[in-house]
Design a protein around this motif. Structure first.
Motif, PDB file in Angstrom:
ATOM      1  N   ASP A   1       0.894  -1.278   0.065  1.00 22.18           N
ATOM      2  CA  ASP A   1      -0.103   0.046   0.136  1.00 22.18           C
ATOM      3  C   ASP A   1       0.818   1.266   0.075  1.00 22.18           C
ATOM      4  OD1 ASP A   1      -2.146  -1.840   0.229  1.00 22.18           O
ATOM      5  OD2 ASP A   1      -2.306  -1.501   2.368  1.00 22.18           O
ATOM      6  N   THR A   2       1.754   1.061   0.521  1.00 19.99           N
ATOM      7  CA  THR A   2       2.727   2.264   0.795  1.00 19.99           C
ATOM      8  C   THR A   2       4.046   2.452  -0.519  1.00 19.99           C
ATOM      9  OG1 THR A   2       4.227   1.200   2.442  1.00 19.99           O
ATOM     10  CG2 THR A   2       2.487   2.655   3.195  1.00 19.99           C
ATOM     11  N   THR A   3       4.281   1.431  -1.064  1.00 23.85           N
ATOM     12  CA  THR A   3       5.206   1.220  -1.910  1.00 23.85           C
ATOM     13  C   THR A   3       4.748   2.159  -2.956  1.00 23.85           C
ATOM     14  OG1 THR A   3       5.515  -1.035  -1.479  1.00 23.85           O
ATOM     15  CG2 THR A   3       6.523  -0.097  -3.738  1.00 23.85           C
TER      16      THR A   3
ATOM     17  N   ASN B   1       4.578  14.554  -3.277  1.00 18.16           N
ATOM     18  CA  ASN B   1       5.464  14.293  -2.111  1.00 18.16           C
ATOM     19  C   ASN B   1       6.906  13.884  -2.499  1.00 18.16           C
ATOM     20  OD1 ASN B   1       3.278  15.181  -0.077  1.00 18.16           O
ATOM     21  ND2 ASN B   1       2.580  12.985  -0.280  1.00 18.16           N
ATOM     22  N   PRO B   2       7.503  14.749  -3.304  1.00 20.61           N
ATOM     23  CA  PRO B   2       8.932  14.032  -4.217  1.00 20.61           C
ATOM     24  C   PRO B   2       9.908  13.672  -2.960  1.00 20.61           C
ATOM     25  CG  PRO B   2       8.779  16.289  -4.333  1.00 20.61           C
ATOM     26  CD  PRO B   2       7.248  15.994  -3.778  1.00 20.61           C
ATOM     27  N   ILE B   3       9.927  14.237  -2.212  1.00 18.54           N
ATOM     28  CA  ILE B   3      11.339  13.997  -1.146  1.00 18.54           C
ATOM     29  C   ILE B   3      10.693  12.576  -0.374  1.00 18.54           C
ATOM     30  CG2 ILE B   3      12.545  14.434   0.789  1.00 18.54           C
ATOM     31  CD1 ILE B   3      12.465  17.485  -0.024  1.00 18.54           C
ATOM     32  N   GLU B   4       9.528  12.569   0.108  1.00 16.88           N
ATOM     33  CA  GLU B   4       9.087  11.413   0.707  1.00 16.88           C
ATOM     34  C   GLU B   4       9.141   9.930  -0.460  1.00 16.88           C
ATOM     35  OE1 GLU B   4       5.016   9.581   2.764  1.00 16.88           O
ATOM     36  OE2 GLU B   4       5.181  11.721   2.319  1.00 16.88           O
ATOM     37  N   THR B   5       8.833  10.265  -1.643  1.00 16.90           N
ATOM     38  CA  THR B   5       8.787   9.407  -2.467  1.00 16.90           C
ATOM     39  C   THR B   5      10.106   8.757  -2.872  1.00 16.90           C
ATOM     40  OG1 THR B   5       6.772  10.312  -3.672  1.00 16.90           O
ATOM     41  CG2 THR B   5       8.059   8.659  -4.960  1.00 16.90           C
ATOM     42  N   LEU B   6      11.141   9.541  -2.852  1.00 20.92           N
ATOM     43  CA  LEU B   6      12.355   9.306  -3.242  1.00 20.92           C
ATOM     44  C   LEU B   6      12.885   8.672  -1.784  1.00 20.92           C
ATOM     45  CD1 LEU B   6      13.877  12.431  -4.801  1.00 20.92           C
ATOM     46  CD2 LEU B   6      13.428  10.345  -6.149  1.00 20.92           C
ATOM     47  N   ILE B   7      12.650   8.856  -0.942  1.00 25.64           N
ATOM     48  CA  ILE B   7      13.175   8.168   0.318  1.00 25.64           C
ATOM     49  C   ILE B   7      12.523   6.787   0.374  1.00 25.64           C
ATOM     50  CG2 ILE B   7      13.373   8.035   2.791  1.00 25.64           C
ATOM     51  CD1 ILE B   7      15.280  10.228   1.463  1.00 25.64           C
TER      52      ILE B   7
ATOM     53  N   MET C   1      11.438   5.145  -1.981  1.00 30.05           N
ATOM     54  CA  MET C   1      11.942   4.164  -3.153  1.00 30.05           C
ATOM     55  C   MET C   1      13.083   3.482  -2.800  1.00 30.05           C
ATOM     56  SD  MET C   1      11.621   6.735  -6.304  1.00 30.05           S
ATOM     57  CE  MET C   1      12.471   5.877  -7.504  1.00 30.05           C
ATOM     58  N   GLN C   2      13.807   3.622  -1.744  1.00 29.08           N
ATOM     59  CA  GLN C   2      15.022   2.846  -1.029  1.00 29.08           C
ATOM     60  C   GLN C   2      14.471   1.385  -0.700  1.00 29.08           C
ATOM     61  OE1 GLN C   2      18.227   5.436   1.172  1.00 29.08           O
ATOM     62  NE2 GLN C   2      16.011   6.132   1.809  1.00 29.08           N
ATOM     63  N   TYR C   3      13.155   1.190  -0.362  1.00 30.61           N
ATOM     64  CA  TYR C   3      12.321   0.043   0.092  1.00 30.61           C
ATOM     65  C   TYR C   3      11.938  -0.620  -1.022  1.00 30.61           C
ATOM     66  CZ  TYR C   3      13.413   2.428   4.318  1.00 30.61           C
ATOM     67  OH  TYR C   3      13.975   2.962   5.355  1.00 30.61           O
ATOM     68  N   GLY C   4      11.952  -0.459  -2.252  1.00 24.13           N
ATOM     69  CA  GLY C   4      11.265  -0.979  -3.484  1.00 24.13           C
ATOM     70  C   GLY C   4      10.116   0.112  -3.855  1.00 24.13           C
ATOM     71  N   TYR C   5      10.002  -0.090  -5.149  1.00 22.91           N
ATOM     72  CA  TYR C   5       9.003   0.811  -5.886  1.00 22.91           C
ATOM     73  C   TYR C   5       8.491   0.104  -7.404  1.00 22.91           C
ATOM     74  CZ  TYR C   5      13.233   2.348  -8.586  1.00 22.91           C
ATOM     75  OH  TYR C   5      14.284   1.871  -9.358  1.00 22.91           O
TER      76      TYR C   5
END
Length: 160
Positions: free
Chosen positions: A21-23, A72-78, A80-84
């Motif tokens: 859900d948060t990916t 939310n670009p910065i949150e999204t980039l962070i 993405m470290q966990y998968g996207y």
């Protein structure tokens, strides 16, 4: 209308509380920027905000992404470290049957050894639907077809 597909990319970090859900799902240009900068992500984000965005550079899609409060670009980039997931545009493919009065032969544009050529098939009449499903030699992009002759686009049938 453009066709879009999504591919999952495994992250560089593991965090059990991250769920599907948060990916995040991001456009290809964001994924490309991230992949180039992921080893030094915090510094790269800081550098982009404080250097690249302040310089008189041409605006591009990534600039628009970074300037969008809704995304939310910065949150999204962070995250993405966990998968996207990456949204990728699917190129439309076509089959081109060339009209002929050669009896049993049917002529097609095909891709052989990376080059587009005219080939023939036996068994007239041959339905192009047979070639749409299995044989990718018959599947050409618009650019490949127009590279031979623009007029062939009038004969092109979309591959489903």
């Amino acid at each position: 209308m453009k066709k879009i597909t999504t591919d999952y990319v495994k992250g560089t970090k593991n965090y059990k509380q991250i769920s599907d859900d948060t990916t995040p799902t991001v456009p290809e240009f964001v994924a490309k920027w991230f992949e180039e900068k992921k080893n030094n992500l915090e510094s790269s984000i800081w550098s982009y905000i404080y250097c690249d965005m302040r310089e008189d550079k041409e605006y591009d899609a990534f600039y628009d992404f970074m300037n969008s409060y809704d995304l939310n670009p910065i949150e999204t980039l962070i995250m993405m470290q966990y998968g996207y997931y990456v949204e990728k545009e699917v190129k439309q493919l076509y089959v081109v049957e060339i009209p002929s009065d050669r009896g049993q032969y049917v002529f097609f544009l095909t891709k052989l050894n990376g080059k587009v050529a005219i080939t023939r098939s036996l068994g007239y009449p041959v339905s192009t639907s047979r070639h749409k499903e299995g044989n990718s030699d018959y599947h050409l992009t618009e650019a490949e077809i127009r590279g031979v002759w623009d007029g062939y686009m009038e004969l092109a049938e979309e591959v489903e």
